[in-house]
Design an enzyme around this catalytic site. Structure first.
Site, PDB file in Angstrom:
ATOM      1  N   SER A 158       0.823  -1.210   0.000  1.00 47.28           N
ATOM      2  CA  SER A 158       0.000   0.000   0.000  1.00 47.28           C
ATOM      3  C   SER A 158       0.859   1.264   0.000  1.00 47.28           C
ATOM      4  CB  SER A 158      -0.916   0.007   1.223  1.00 47.28           C
ATOM      5  OG  SER A 158      -1.700  -1.162   1.233  1.00 47.28           O
TER       6      SER A 158
HETATM    7  N1  SAM Z   1      -0.571  -4.575   3.954  1.00 50.63           N
HETATM    8  C1  SAM Z   1       0.142  -5.109   2.834  1.00 50.63           C
HETATM    9  C2  SAM Z   1       1.510  -4.525   2.710  1.00 50.63           C
HETATM   10  O1  SAM Z   1       1.900  -3.681   3.542  1.00 50.63           O
HETATM   11  O2  SAM Z   1       2.218  -4.937   1.784  1.00 50.63           O
HETATM   12  C3  SAM Z   1      -0.603  -4.904   1.573  1.00 50.63           C
HETATM   13  C4  SAM Z   1      -1.713  -5.827   1.437  1.00 50.63           C
HETATM   14  S1  SAM Z   1      -2.378  -5.945  -0.186  1.00 50.63           S
HETATM   15  C5  SAM Z   1      -3.050  -4.376  -0.464  1.00 50.63           C
HETATM   16  C6  SAM Z   1      -3.767  -6.973   0.192  1.00 50.63           C
HETATM   17  C7  SAM Z   1      -3.431  -8.397   0.520  1.00 50.63           C
HETATM   18  O3  SAM Z   1      -4.602  -9.053   0.967  1.00 50.63           O
HETATM   19  C8  SAM Z   1      -2.920  -9.188  -0.677  1.00 50.63           C
HETATM   20  O4  SAM Z   1      -1.672  -9.729  -0.376  1.00 50.63           O
HETATM   21  C9  SAM Z   1      -3.979 -10.278  -0.866  1.00 50.63           C
HETATM   22  O5  SAM Z   1      -3.468 -11.501  -1.329  1.00 50.63           O
HETATM   23  C10 SAM Z   1      -4.527 -10.391   0.541  1.00 50.63           C
HETATM   24  N2  SAM Z   1      -5.859 -10.995   0.635  1.00 50.63           N
HETATM   25  C11 SAM Z   1      -6.941 -10.817  -0.150  1.00 50.63           C
HETATM   26  N3  SAM Z   1      -7.974 -11.551   0.292  1.00 50.63           N
HETATM   27  C12 SAM Z   1      -7.540 -12.216   1.395  1.00 50.63           C
HETATM   28  C13 SAM Z   1      -8.131 -13.121   2.316  1.00 50.63           C
HETATM   29  N4  SAM Z   1      -9.414 -13.523   2.229  1.00 50.63           N
HETATM   30  N5  SAM Z   1      -7.380 -13.590   3.335  1.00 50.63           N
HETATM   31  C14 SAM Z   1      -6.088 -13.203   3.481  1.00 50.63           C
HETATM   32  N6  SAM Z   1      -5.464 -12.347   2.644  1.00 50.63           N
HETATM   33  C15 SAM Z   1      -6.188 -11.850   1.620  1.00 50.63           C
END
Ligand code: SAM
Length: 213
Positions: free
Chosen positions: A60
């Site tokens: 992000s």
């Molecule tokens: N906070 C992270 C960082 O600092 O890099 C960024 C996260 S990214 C915007 C969103 C993440 O949520 C992705 O890695 C995606 O694979 C994960 N995601 C989506 N749906 C999910 C779920 N149901 N359970 C766990 N992770 C999930």
């Protein structure tokens, strides 16, 4: 050189845009974002934007990490559940500011990479799990704080049920393409109070209480 870019990021992207929580500013001054991006992006690691980290996912924008973290009002003693480990950058910020971080990611290769970086940085208060995070982490519940770093179609109720009384959850809710960051509070009598914080754009939360693939 990196130090200088980190300082400028905190000053221009966070302080000058309204982040005031000194603990958040201090954690974001300490955690080096370039350690969490793809090697090919090291030069742009401190830019004011999200970056692709692989598997169609992103780390992000620093401002969004700061806004979400500030929203959680962490004081140091919290047990935190994070849904969406991604690169592990937000996880590191949470580990600096709370007591324990339980982080769930649905894509195992992403979580493995994040785990390697976080272990090298000697964080020993982070616990990892690969699964659909929309169902939470029942065995470790309740949590004082929950942060969802992907966009949900609605407030995930199973996660709300894993909050302590007085607990708070930060979650982007809306369509697949545009959302509102919501602060969800579990009140004294266990009811849900919701405040809207800011517009945001996240990748979709995929799972039982999220979007289908
Ligand atoms: N906070 C992270 C960082 O600092 O890099 C960024 C996260 S990214 C915007 C969103 C993440 O949520 C992705 O890695 C995606 O694979 C994960 N995601 C989506 N749906 C999910 C779920 N149901 N359970 C766990 N992770 C999930």
């Amino acid at each position: 050189m990196i130090d200088e870019r980190l300082k400028i990021m905190v000053k221009q992207q966070l302080k000058q845009r309204g982040i005031v929580d000194e603990r958040v500013l201090s954690a974001m001054s300490k955690v080096e974002r370039h350690l969490f991006v793809n090697k090919s992006d090291i030069d742009v690691a401190y830019d004011d934007r999200p970056l692709v980290i692989g598997c169609g996912q992103t780390i992000s924008q620093p401002l969004m990490v700061a806004i979400m973290t500030e929203t959680l009002a962490l004081e140091g003693n919290e047990k935190i559940l994070e849904i969406g480990t991604g690169s592990g950058y937000q996880t590191a910020i949470l580990a600096e500011l709370g007591k324990e971080v339980y982080t769930i990611e649905r894509i195992s290769s992403l979580q493995n990479d994040a785990k390697n970086v976080l272990k090298k940085l000697n964080y020993n208060n982070i616990f990892f799990k690969v699964c659909d995070g929309t169902i939470g982490w029942d065995e470790k519940a309740p949590f004082n704080r929950i942060i969802v770093t992907a966009a949900a179609p609605e407030i995930p109720l199973r996660l709300f049920n894993q909050l302590t009384i007085g607990g708070m959850m930060a979650v982007p809710v809306g369509s697949r393409y545009s959302q509102e960051l919501k602060l969800v509070i579990k009140t004294e009598n266990g009811e849900m109070k919701v405040e809207n914080r800011s517009r945001c754009i996240f990748v979709p939360l995929i799972g039982e209480e999220g979007w289908s693939k």
